[in-house]
Design an enzyme around this catalytic site. Structure first.
Site, PDB file in Angstrom:
ATOM      1  N   HIS A   1       0.828  -1.205   0.000  1.00 21.20           N
ATOM      2  CA  HIS A   1       0.000   0.000   0.000  1.00 21.20           C
ATOM      3  C   HIS A   1       0.861   1.253   0.000  1.00 21.20           C
ATOM      4  O   HIS A   1       2.040   1.231   0.353  1.00 21.20           O
ATOM      5  CB  HIS A   1      -0.937   0.007   1.213  1.00 21.20           C
ATOM      6  CG  HIS A   1      -0.223   0.092   2.542  1.00 21.20           C
ATOM      7  ND1 HIS A   1       0.443  -0.975   3.090  1.00 21.20           N
ATOM      8  CD2 HIS A   1      -0.079   1.120   3.425  1.00 21.20           C
ATOM      9  CE1 HIS A   1       0.984  -0.632   4.253  1.00 21.20           C
ATOM     10  NE2 HIS A   1       0.688   0.651   4.469  1.00 21.20           N
TER      11      HIS A   1
ATOM     12  N   HIS B   1       4.716   0.150   0.358  1.00 21.69           N
ATOM     13  CA  HIS B   1       5.444  -0.618   1.365  1.00 21.69           C
ATOM     14  C   HIS B   1       4.561  -1.721   1.941  1.00 21.69           C
ATOM     15  O   HIS B   1       3.336  -1.719   1.773  1.00 21.69           O
ATOM     16  CB  HIS B   1       6.008   0.281   2.468  1.00 21.69           C
ATOM     17  CG  HIS B   1       4.990   1.119   3.175  1.00 21.69           C
ATOM     18  ND1 HIS B   1       4.467   2.277   2.642  1.00 21.69           N
ATOM     19  CD2 HIS B   1       4.395   0.978   4.393  1.00 21.69           C
ATOM     20  CE1 HIS B   1       3.606   2.815   3.482  1.00 21.69           C
ATOM     21  NE2 HIS B   1       3.524   2.037   4.551  1.00 21.69           N
TER      22      HIS B   1
ATOM     23  N   ARG C   1       5.145   6.500  14.028  1.00 17.07           N
ATOM     24  CA  ARG C   1       5.216   7.079  12.682  1.00 17.07           C
ATOM     25  C   ARG C   1       4.711   8.507  12.691  1.00 17.07           C
ATOM     26  O   ARG C   1       3.704   8.816  13.339  1.00 17.07           O
ATOM     27  CB  ARG C   1       4.382   6.246  11.706  1.00 17.07           C
ATOM     28  CG  ARG C   1       4.543   6.675  10.247  1.00 17.07           C
ATOM     29  CD  ARG C   1       3.625   5.885   9.344  1.00 17.07           C
ATOM     30  NE  ARG C   1       2.231   6.342   9.474  1.00 17.07           N
ATOM     31  CZ  ARG C   1       1.182   5.676   8.995  1.00 17.07           C
ATOM     32  NH1 ARG C   1       1.354   4.520   8.374  1.00 17.07           N
ATOM     33  NH2 ARG C   1      -0.041   6.152   9.137  1.00 17.07           N
TER      34      ARG C   1
END
Length: 307
Positions: A133, A283, A298
């Site tokens: 995705h 990824h 993240r």
């Protein structure tokens, strides 16, 4: 004649499309010369995507000349890695802010500050990011990129892979390039993040985040390269095609990220950091470490409208 006899007589050999031999692997845009990096050491992890950077402490202020050279590495290698970065969430956030505004994820758990998304996996929370995705393409302006730091890693497994979607486009057959030129597709969060919402919550979030329409082939705003900009997590339909035709074409395009020649695989260590270009890559987070713990934070940087 039986099926076995037919096969043994070699009268039936299935025709299958295979791309064997060398792939076209172009790391830099046309006309851009390969130049050395002067402010850090760079170790490529594949011919076209992914490189480790040594000699940079992300916990310290990044002067403009270092930021400029890191940005060049970011564009040229699509994902860059830093090891042994014992930094705080605030320091990670300060580094990400050098590249733009910070977006908040409306569906994922927050970390110590609201701009940080926290992925804490263990025996009760299984890794669910193991599909190819590109992040948040359901937004009208998908993220420019993300900075991911792992503070705890499993004893084995838990790698992440990235795929170069410019290479994926470059190696498409010419007739497919002609077919998808100018096409746009619908991207929607409903089939992924929508599954955990109540009907009332889903309606509210769909109003807040309407389906987005993006080009199937995106022009990277900085490098000018054409990149394949569809992904299996969020792309639901190509506009102007019947549903069956759209799905058949999308499934073919999704598979392009699976080609190993376009990929890099990163083995995480504690305090490793990855910084990737969300406009140029897909990824896949390998979910092979259950029930061990894996903790990541993240930070995603605001992007622009794909063209």
């Amino acid at each position: 004649m039986s099926q076995v006899a037919t096969y043994l007589s070699r009268s039936y050999i299935p025709k299958r499309e295979h791309k064997v031999g060398a792939h076209l692997l172009q790391r830099l845009p046309e006309g851009v010369q390969d130049r050395p990096y002067t402010l850090f050491r760079l170790k490529p992890l594949s011919p076209i995507i992914g490189a480790e950077i040594d000699g940079v402490d992300l916990g310290k202020p990044i002067p403009p000349e270092l930021k400029e050279e890191l940005h060049r590495a970011f564009l040229e290698w699509k994902v860059i890695f830093f090891r042994n970065q014992n930094i705080s969430s605030a320091e990670q956030l300060a580094f990400a802010r050098l590249w733009g505004g910070i977006e908040r994820h409306p569906f994922l758990p927050q970390g110590s500050v609201e701009e940080v998304t926290r992925f804490e996996k263990n025996e009760k929370a299984i890794g669910m990011e193991n599909t190819w995705h590109t992040d948040v393409t359901w937004r009208l302006k998908p993220a420019l990129g993300s900075v991911l730091r792992l503070s705890e890693v499993p004893p084995q497994g838990g790698d992440t892979l990235w795929a170069d979607m410019a290479a994926a486009y470059d190696n498409l057959p010419e007739e497919v390039k002609v077919q998808i030129d100018g096409l746009t597709a619908i991207h929607d969060f409903t089939g992924s993040f929508g599954r955990g919402l109540t009907p009332e919550q889903l309606v509210a979030k769909q109003e807040e985040y309407p389906a987005a329409e993006h080009p199937v082939v995106r022009i990277h705003p900085e490098t000018g390269r054409k990149t394949l900009f569809v992904n299996a997590a969020f792309t639901v339909r190509i506009i102007g095609l019947e549903a069956e035709e759209s799905e058949k074409l999308l499934q073919y395009l999704f598979k392009q990220a699976h080609v190993p020649e376009y990929q890099v695989r990163f083995h995480w260590e504690k305090n490793s950091v990855a910084f990737w270009d969300n406009r140029a890559t897909q990824h896949y987070a390998v979910s092979d470490y259950y029930p061990n713990r894996r903790i990541a934070e993240r930070i995603s940087i605001e992007g622009d409208l794909p063209e």
